[in-house]
Structure formats: C-alpha cells, structure tokens
Scaffold this motif. Structure first.
Motif, short mmCIF file in Angstrom:
data_model
loop_
_atom_site.label_atom_id
_atom_site.label_comp_id
_atom_site.label_asym_id
_atom_site.label_seq_id
_atom_site.Cartn_x
_atom_site.Cartn_y
_atom_site.Cartn_z
N PRO A 1 45.39 51.25 40.74
CA PRO A 1 46.52 51.64 40.76
C PRO A 1 47.15 50.84 41.96
N ASP A 2 48.58 50.84 41.92
CA ASP A 2 49.30 50.06 42.73
C ASP A 2 48.88 48.83 43.24
N SER A 3 48.18 48.07 42.24
CA SER A 3 47.72 46.82 42.49
C SER A 3 48.40 45.69 41.65
N GLY A 4 48.22 44.70 42.01
CA GLY A 4 48.79 43.21 41.28
C GLY A 4 47.45 42.58 41.36
N HIS A 5 47.37 41.13 41.68
CA HIS A 5 46.38 40.34 41.63
C HIS A 5 45.27 40.39 42.64
N ALA A 6 45.72 40.83 43.76
CA ALA A 6 44.79 41.12 44.72
C ALA A 6 44.16 42.36 44.97
N LEU A 7 43.47 42.56 44.13
CA LEU A 7 42.64 44.05 43.88
C LEU A 7 42.24 44.76 45.08
N GLY A 8 41.24 44.00 45.85
CA GLY A 8 40.78 44.51 46.91
C GLY A 8 41.54 44.67 48.14
N GLU A 9 42.61 43.96 48.16
CA GLU A 9 43.70 43.98 49.28
C GLU A 9 44.70 45.07 49.13
N ASP A 10 45.19 45.09 47.65
CA ASP A 10 46.13 46.05 47.36
C ASP A 10 46.09 47.28 47.36
N ASN A 11 44.57 47.90 47.09
CA ASN A 11 44.14 49.14 47.09
C ASN A 11 42.73 49.15 47.27
N PRO A 12 42.41 48.82 48.68
CA PRO A 12 41.02 48.72 49.05
C PRO A 12 40.07 49.81 48.94
N LYS A 13 40.68 51.12 49.16
CA LYS A 13 39.80 52.48 49.27
C LYS A 13 39.50 52.38 47.68
N TRP A 14 40.51 52.51 46.81
CA TRP A 14 40.26 52.84 45.42
C TRP A 14 39.24 51.96 44.87
N PHE A 15 39.60 50.74 44.93
CA PHE A 15 38.82 49.56 44.62
C PHE A 15 36.98 49.70 45.05
N THR A 16 37.01 49.92 46.32
CA THR A 16 35.67 49.92 46.83
C THR A 16 35.01 51.38 46.03
N ALA B 1 35.12 45.63 34.02
CA ALA B 1 36.21 44.70 33.95
C ALA B 1 37.42 45.42 34.64
N ILE B 2 37.72 44.93 35.85
CA ILE B 2 38.84 45.68 36.44
C ILE B 2 40.09 44.82 36.62
N ASN B 3 41.48 45.27 36.61
CA ASN B 3 42.69 44.61 36.76
C ASN B 3 43.46 45.43 37.45
N GLY B 4 44.59 44.82 37.91
CA GLY B 4 45.46 45.46 38.84
C GLY B 4 46.67 46.08 37.90
N GLU B 5 47.15 47.25 37.95
CA GLU B 5 48.19 47.75 37.00
C GLU B 5 49.07 46.99 36.93
N LYS B 6 49.69 46.25 37.99
CA LYS B 6 50.81 45.56 38.01
C LYS B 6 50.39 43.90 37.93
N GLY B 7 49.29 43.70 37.51
CA GLY B 7 48.79 42.32 37.53
C GLY B 7 49.05 41.61 36.27
N ILE B 8 48.35 40.73 35.85
CA ILE B 8 48.44 39.93 34.57
C ILE B 8 48.16 41.07 33.34
N PRO B 9 48.64 40.59 32.32
CA PRO B 9 48.56 41.30 31.03
C PRO B 9 46.93 42.01 30.89
N TYR B 10 46.68 43.05 31.11
CA TYR B 10 45.26 43.76 31.26
C TYR B 10 44.78 43.68 29.77
N LYS B 11 45.53 44.11 28.77
CA LYS B 11 44.73 44.24 27.54
C LYS B 11 44.29 43.04 27.03
N GLN B 12 45.15 42.01 27.17
CA GLN B 12 44.52 40.56 26.62
C GLN B 12 43.14 40.31 27.51
N THR B 13 43.09 40.63 28.65
CA THR B 13 42.05 40.27 29.53
C THR B 13 40.94 40.97 29.05
#
Length: 86
Positions: free
Chosen positions: A61-76, A32-44
């Motif tokens: 890190p440094d990501s909102g809702h678009a995980l793969g676009e906001d930080n593609p290298k880390w996500f991959t 389960a992956i969430n952006g640190e700046k995205g929706i409340p991750y604890k609840q998710t």
C-alpha cells in the motif's frame, strides 16, 4: 551514465538465453510483491506465474517502485509473514 545503462545492453540476449535454458516451472514458493502505485502489477504477476507454480502476490500500500522505502513497516511484516509460513 554510459556504464549505468550498459547493464541493459544485453537484456534481449539474456531473455533469449533464459528462454532457451528454461526446462519447466519453479516448484518453490515465490512471493511477488509490487507497489500499488508502481509499474503495472497485473502484467508483472502474470509473467511470474508463467515460470512458477506456487506464486503468492501482494501489493504494498502507498508504494511505488521503492517498496522497502515507501512503506518499510508493511513490507518487512509481509516478508516475515511469507517466510514464517513456508
């Protein structure tokens, strides 16, 4: 616009159906992956743990809702690490 929002029209009914058919927790590894700046991750993450036994969570890190676009290298790299370990 109407067609785009119609997918949400059945969300409450879908939830009821899913809960009625739920027989037990998943026993497969779940990432389960969430952006640190995205929706409340604890609840998710807590919701995911209700339906799965083997849950790994992480924040992009440094990501909102678009995980793969906001930080593609880390996500991959995180996906590769998870699948290699399973």
């Amino acid at each position: 616009m109407k067609a785009g929002f119609m997918r949400y029209a059945t969300i409450l009914g879908d939830g009821k159906t899913n809960r009625a058919n739920f027989k037990g927790k998943l026993n497969i590894p779940v990432l389960a992956i969430n952006g640190e700046k995205g929706i409340p991750y604890k609840q998710t993450f807590d919701c995911i743990r209700e339906v799965a036994n083997n849950v790994t969570t992480d924040l992009v890190p440094d990501s909102g809702h678009a995980l793969g676009e906001d930080n593609p290298k880390w996500f991959t790299n995180r996906l590769i690490e998870f699948f290699k370990s399973k």
